[in-house]
Design a protein around this motif. Structure first.
Motif, PDB file in Angstrom:
ATOM      1  N   THR A 142      -5.528  -1.639  -1.558  1.00 17.70           N
ATOM      2  CA  THR A 142      -5.568  -0.700  -0.431  1.00 17.70           C
ATOM      3  C   THR A 142      -6.076  -1.461   0.789  1.00 17.70           C
ATOM      4  O   THR A 142      -7.125  -2.114   0.725  1.00 17.70           O
ATOM      5  N   VAL A 143      -5.313  -1.394   1.852  1.00 13.92           N
ATOM      6  CA  VAL A 143      -5.655  -2.127   3.068  1.00 13.92           C
ATOM      7  C   VAL A 143      -5.966  -1.132   4.179  1.00 13.92           C
ATOM      8  O   VAL A 143      -5.153  -0.254   4.483  1.00 13.92           O
ATOM      9  N   ASN A 144      -7.131  -1.249   4.771  1.00 11.62           N
ATOM     10  CA  ASN A 144      -7.478  -0.464   5.956  1.00 11.62           C
ATOM     11  C   ASN A 144      -7.443  -1.387   7.170  1.00 11.62           C
ATOM     12  O   ASN A 144      -8.130  -2.413   7.191  1.00 11.62           O
ATOM     13  N   PHE A 145      -6.615  -0.991   8.141  1.00  9.72           N
ATOM     14  CA  PHE A 145      -6.388  -1.805   9.339  1.00  9.72           C
ATOM     15  C   PHE A 145      -6.934  -1.078  10.556  1.00  9.72           C
ATOM     16  O   PHE A 145      -6.780   0.132  10.700  1.00  9.72           O
ATOM     17  N   GLU A 146      -7.579  -1.822  11.447  1.00 13.50           N
ATOM     18  CA  GLU A 146      -8.020  -1.262  12.735  1.00 13.50           C
ATOM     19  C   GLU A 146      -8.022  -2.382  13.757  1.00 13.50           C
ATOM     20  O   GLU A 146      -8.425  -3.510  13.458  1.00 13.50           O
ATOM     21  N   ASN A 147      -7.569  -2.063  14.983  1.00 12.73           N
ATOM     22  CA  ASN A 147      -7.614  -3.072  16.034  1.00 12.73           C
ATOM     23  C   ASN A 147      -8.462  -2.589  17.204  1.00 12.73           C
ATOM     24  O   ASN A 147      -8.947  -1.456  17.230  1.00 12.73           O
ATOM     25  N   ARG A 153      -7.563 -12.868  15.200  1.00 11.15           N
ATOM     26  CA  ARG A 153      -7.271 -12.830  16.627  1.00 11.15           C
ATOM     27  C   ARG A 153      -6.096 -13.738  16.929  1.00 11.15           C
ATOM     28  O   ARG A 153      -5.831 -14.702  16.202  1.00 11.15           O
ATOM     29  N   ILE A 154      -5.384 -13.431  18.004  1.00  6.57           N
ATOM     30  CA  ILE A 154      -4.495 -14.394  18.640  1.00  6.57           C
ATOM     31  C   ILE A 154      -5.170 -14.701  19.967  1.00  6.57           C
ATOM     32  O   ILE A 154      -5.308 -13.821  20.826  1.00  6.57           O
ATOM     33  N   LEU A 155      -5.653 -15.924  20.112  1.00 12.66           N
ATOM     34  CA  LEU A 155      -6.501 -16.249  21.258  1.00 12.66           C
ATOM     35  C   LEU A 155      -5.788 -15.959  22.579  1.00 12.66           C
ATOM     36  O   LEU A 155      -4.640 -16.334  22.777  1.00 12.66           O
ATOM     37  N   GLY A 156      -6.508 -15.284  23.453  1.00 13.80           N
ATOM     38  CA  GLY A 156      -5.956 -14.902  24.742  1.00 13.80           C
ATOM     39  C   GLY A 156      -5.462 -13.472  24.778  1.00 13.80           C
ATOM     40  O   GLY A 156      -5.212 -12.945  25.859  1.00 13.80           O
ATOM     41  N   ARG A 157      -5.319 -12.846  23.627  1.00 14.99           N
ATOM     42  CA  ARG A 157      -4.922 -11.441  23.596  1.00 14.99           C
ATOM     43  C   ARG A 157      -6.169 -10.572  23.520  1.00 14.99           C
ATOM     44  O   ARG A 157      -7.110 -10.897  22.799  1.00 14.99           O
ATOM     45  N   GLY A 158      -6.158  -9.470  24.256  1.00 11.06           N
ATOM     46  CA  GLY A 158      -7.326  -8.603  24.307  1.00 11.06           C
ATOM     47  C   GLY A 158      -7.439  -7.730  23.083  1.00 11.06           C
ATOM     48  O   GLY A 158      -7.648  -6.515  23.207  1.00 11.06           O
ATOM     49  N   GLU A 159      -7.306  -8.324  21.904  1.00 12.65           N
ATOM     50  CA  GLU A 159      -7.279  -7.546  20.675  1.00 12.65           C
ATOM     51  C   GLU A 159      -7.901  -8.339  19.537  1.00 12.65           C
ATOM     52  O   GLU A 159      -7.697  -9.544  19.413  1.00 12.65           O
ATOM     53  N   ILE A 160      -8.680  -7.642  18.718  1.00  4.32           N
ATOM     54  CA  ILE A 160      -9.148  -8.167  17.442  1.00  4.32           C
ATOM     55  C   ILE A 160      -8.617  -7.251  16.356  1.00  4.32           C
ATOM     56  O   ILE A 160      -8.693  -6.022  16.476  1.00  4.32           O
ATOM     57  N   GLN A 161      -8.066  -7.813  15.316  1.00  5.74           N
ATOM     58  CA  GLN A 161      -7.593  -7.038  14.169  1.00  5.74           C
ATOM     59  C   GLN A 161      -8.595  -7.176  13.031  1.00  5.74           C
ATOM     60  O   GLN A 161      -9.042  -8.282  12.719  1.00  5.74           O
ATOM     61  N   ALA A 191      -8.898 -16.849  12.598  1.00  9.73           N
ATOM     62  CA  ALA A 191      -9.280 -15.812  11.636  1.00  9.73           C
ATOM     63  C   ALA A 191     -10.449 -16.282  10.779  1.00  9.73           C
ATOM     64  O   ALA A 191     -10.666 -17.485  10.589  1.00  9.73           O
ATOM     65  N   LYS A 192     -11.205 -15.305  10.297  1.00  9.88           N
ATOM     66  CA  LYS A 192     -12.277 -15.588   9.345  1.00  9.88           C
ATOM     67  C   LYS A 192     -12.402 -14.399   8.401  1.00  9.88           C
ATOM     68  O   LYS A 192     -11.990 -13.272   8.734  1.00  9.88           O
ATOM     69  N   GLY A 193     -12.952 -14.647   7.212  1.00  3.38           N
ATOM     70  CA  GLY A 193     -13.063 -13.570   6.240  1.00  3.38           C
ATOM     71  C   GLY A 193     -14.274 -13.736   5.354  1.00  3.38           C
ATOM     72  O   GLY A 193     -14.883 -14.819   5.285  1.00  3.38           O
ATOM     73  N   ARG A 194     -14.629 -12.660   4.671  1.00  2.00           N
ATOM     74  CA  ARG A 194     -15.756 -12.706   3.735  1.00  2.00           C
ATOM     75  C   ARG A 194     -15.614 -11.564   2.729  1.00  2.00           C
ATOM     76  O   ARG A 194     -15.020 -10.520   3.028  1.00  2.00           O
ATOM     77  N   TRP A 195     -16.174 -11.774   1.549  1.00  2.00           N
ATOM     78  CA  TRP A 195     -16.234 -10.712   0.550  1.00  2.00           C
ATOM     79  C   TRP A 195     -17.448  -9.846   0.848  1.00  2.00           C
ATOM     80  O   TRP A 195     -18.563 -10.359   1.003  1.00  2.00           O
ATOM     81  N   ILE A 196     -17.228  -8.521   0.952  1.00  2.00           N
ATOM     82  CA  ILE A 196     -18.344  -7.623   1.245  1.00  2.00           C
ATOM     83  C   ILE A 196     -18.827  -6.888  -0.005  1.00  2.00           C
ATOM     84  O   ILE A 196     -19.865  -6.241   0.021  1.00  2.00           O
ATOM     85  N   ASN A 197     -18.054  -6.968  -1.101  1.00  3.62           N
ATOM     86  CA  ASN A 197     -18.508  -6.547  -2.426  1.00  3.62           C
ATOM     87  C   ASN A 197     -17.581  -7.192  -3.462  1.00  3.62           C
ATOM     88  O   ASN A 197     -16.742  -8.032  -3.110  1.00  3.62           O
ATOM     89  N   GLU A 198     -17.697  -6.813  -4.713  1.00  2.00           N
ATOM     90  CA  GLU A 198     -16.940  -7.466  -5.773  1.00  2.00           C
ATOM     91  C   GLU A 198     -15.430  -7.271  -5.671  1.00  2.00           C
ATOM     92  O   GLU A 198     -14.651  -8.045  -6.235  1.00  2.00           O
ATOM     93  N   VAL A 254     -14.276 -14.131  37.646  1.00  2.00           N
ATOM     94  CA  VAL A 254     -13.265 -13.765  36.659  1.00  2.00           C
ATOM     95  C   VAL A 254     -13.942 -13.588  35.304  1.00  2.00           C
ATOM     96  O   VAL A 254     -14.759 -14.428  34.904  1.00  2.00           O
ATOM     97  N   VAL A 255     -13.599 -12.511  34.626  1.00  2.00           N
ATOM     98  CA  VAL A 255     -14.096 -12.271  33.274  1.00  2.00           C
ATOM     99  C   VAL A 255     -12.908 -11.872  32.404  1.00  2.00           C
ATOM    100  O   VAL A 255     -12.059 -11.092  32.820  1.00  2.00           O
ATOM    101  N   THR A 256     -12.839 -12.422  31.196  1.00  2.00           N
ATOM    102  CA  THR A 256     -11.867 -11.948  30.208  1.00  2.00           C
ATOM    103  C   THR A 256     -12.614 -11.638  28.920  1.00  2.00           C
ATOM    104  O   THR A 256     -13.696 -12.181  28.668  1.00  2.00           O
ATOM    105  N   GLY A 257     -12.042 -10.750  28.109  1.00  2.00           N
ATOM    106  CA  GLY A 257     -12.744 -10.398  26.888  1.00  2.00           C
ATOM    107  C   GLY A 257     -11.934  -9.553  25.939  1.00  2.00           C
ATOM    108  O   GLY A 257     -10.738  -9.302  26.144  1.00  2.00           O
ATOM    109  N   VAL A 258     -12.618  -9.106  24.889  1.00  2.00           N
ATOM    110  CA  VAL A 258     -12.009  -8.262  23.857  1.00  2.00           C
ATOM    111  C   VAL A 258     -12.953  -7.109  23.507  1.00  2.00           C
ATOM    112  O   VAL A 258     -13.080  -6.714  22.355  1.00  2.00           O
TER     113      VAL A 258
END
Length: 521
Positions: free
Chosen positions: A502-507, A482-490, A467-474, A336-340
């Motif tokens: 301005t928010v750019n969203f991708e899953n 993530r919601i653990l167990g769902r095959g999706e990362i936002q 969830a985790k986050g970081r500043w990538i510029n100023e 059995v394998v599960t993943g995202v």
């Protein structure tokens, strides 16, 4: 680990391979299993064994766990002779959480169809489909549609005109989901070819099979599965969304199971449809799934809503983003394998089969191998240990935006959001619009790590946020949720400019959106 330990482990593994190769070949040629191995039934719990006790090499399985861990996987589990010989859970995912199976759901719906045959609810897979829905006014009926059978639905050879491209808005599958009568929508589709003529992956086929369960049993697929499949197998982790306006359970996706329960489902097939002395599904059904009568795509065969690689002696239930239940009958293995994984990331099923097969050294127990066992234990522990991502500095902007609420109007139905960077626990809050008159908005909240590691939130009705986050510029903050167990990362990228954002969203499904918000008073 010291180099001399690794060297000794490699030598031991090499000697075991030579000693066990002939026995492994005999197992691959279909040598009978000992009687006691045939009587293992994991209804209440899975027995656990060392790999060596089941003729497998711990060092080989350690390497496999490390290899799988280089991808975006959540879990790996190997069962041989009815006993777990290795299982790894890759942080932040943990054991026991039901996982989104995506199209593995199709193989379950196929199995429910097999149970209807076994129970006599369905007379034959050769029954014409439109006869089974004779009360509906079906459009585009011609001789080809009249010839469409239950078996052609099961083999993805229904002949219906259908386009399926990973949930793009104009594809047939998404138009089906927007229809007020999804079953009727599928039945109305024009025919592109004669049934049985060619393979065409079509989420509408299992949707019709799910609707057929309602008609033949008086229950939706989930309720039918709980009584006729999940309960006999000891499956207790199942979740399967909501039913549609006609009371039909989604047939092409939507089922959640824990890895242990995924393995139970696979074990039913490994034991030719038998469970604790009862024939749950016909053995002939399993044989057809194993043989894969239909040429599919990318070298795979297909039948009864199962994929197969007959040349590798393998068949499997597969779902998007690397959900997999793999059956290797000659080696008496379920994996059995599960993943995202994203759609442009590939973990080779053929390579997985080869790696598992190489770890099989004998059909009989091997001598204990403490060094290899230590390697396996270390690999499992490392999988469960999160590797932090890089973290940059913290700009002065944090003081201006922390705790502020930003208002939106957008296709994601986000009303507003707030990020709190200050204090001991960094957190996010999102309010979304709903279609419910009694509750027009819904509020979601969670924690996020700023040290390169996921922070898990307390369990909610919809699951566990990480969830985790970081500043990538100023001015730009990037958050991965993530919601653990769902095959999706936002992935959310927020660029602040004075009182605007301005928010750019991708899953992981490839859906993208750009949102524009403004700080509220």
């Amino acid at each position: 680990m010291h180099l001399w330990v690794v060297a000794i482990a490699a030598l031991v593994a090499g000697f075991q391979y030579v000693a066990g190769h002939n026995a492994a070949s005999a197992a691959a040629d279909g040598q009978d299993r000992p009687q006691e191995q045939q009587e293992v039934w994991p209804t209440k719990s899975w027995p656990v064994s060392t790999p060596e006790q089941q003729g497998m090499d711990s060092a080989g399985l350690a390497r496999l766990i490390e290899t799988v861990g280089t991808y975006r996987q959540d879990s790996l589990m190997i069962v041989r002779h009815g006993k777990i010989v290795a299982e790894a859970y890759y942080a932040p995912y943990v054991a026991g959480i039901s996982h989104d199976l995506r199209s593995v759901t199709k193989s379950v719906v196929g199995t429910l169809t097999a149970i209807q045959l076994q129970n006599g609810n369905l007379d034959s897979v050769d029954h014409p489909v439109i006869d089974l829905f004779s009360d509906k006014e079906i459009r585009n009926v011609d001789e080809r549609k009249k010839a469409m059978t239950v078996q052609s639905l099961l083999d993805m050879t229904s002949g219906m005109e259908w386009v399926e491209r990973f949930y793009t808005p104009d594809e047939t599958l998404m138009r089906m989901y927007r229809s007020p009568d999804r079953t009727g929508f599928v039945l109305d589709q024009p025919m592109a070819s004669a049934p049985g003529a060619k393979f065409n992956y079509n989420g509408g086929n299992p949707y019709l099979l799910s609707a057929l369960i309602n008609r033949k049993s008086g229950q939706n697929a989930f309720d039918f599965a709980k009584k006729e499949l999940f309960e006999p197998l000891g499956i207790k982790s199942a979740k399967w969304g909501t039913v549609d306006a006609q009371g039909v359970t989604i047939g092409e996706a939507g089922l959640f199971l824990s890895p242990h329960d995924m393995a139970r489902f696979g074990y039913l097939y490994l034991r030719n449809g038998m469970w604790e002395g009862k024939q749950i599904i016909p053995s002939s059904w399993v044989e057809r799934a194993k043989d894969g009568k239909v040429a599919a795509t990318n070298g795979f065969q297909y039948a009864n809503l199962w994929w197969s690689l007959p040349d590798k002696g393998a068949y499997m239930a597969r779902g998007r983003h690397s959900q997999l239940i793999l059956i290797l009958p000659k080696l008496d293995i379920v994996a059995v394998v599960t993943g995202v994984l994203r759609d442009n990331e590939f973990y080779s099923v053929s390579g997985l089969i080869d790696d598992i097969s190489r770890a099989v050294k004998s059909d009989k127990p091997l001598p204990a191998d403490p060094i290899a066992a230590a390697l396996l234990t270390s690999a499992i522990q490392l999988a469960a240990t999160e590797k932090p991502s890089a973290v940059g500095g913290t700009p002065e902007l944090v003081k201006m935006v922390s705790g502020k609420t930003y208002q939106f109007s957008n296709i994601l139905r986000v009303k507003n959001f707030t990020l709190n960077f200050l204090g001991s626990d960094s957190s996010w809050v999102i309010t979304t619009y709903t279609d419910k008159t009694d509750r027009p908005t819904e509020r979601f909240t969670g924690l996020f790590g700023l040290d390169g590691r996921y922070r898990k939130s307390p369990p909610a009705l919809y699951g566990i946020n990480a969830a985790k986050g970081r500043w990538i510029n100023e001015r730009t903050f990037a958050m991965e949720r993530r919601i653990l167990g769902r095959g999706e990362i936002q992935n959310w990228s927020l660029t602040f400019d004075a009182d605007k954002v301005t928010v750019n969203f991708e899953n992981t499904d490839g859906f993208k959106a750009e949102l524009h918000g403004e700080m509220s008073e």
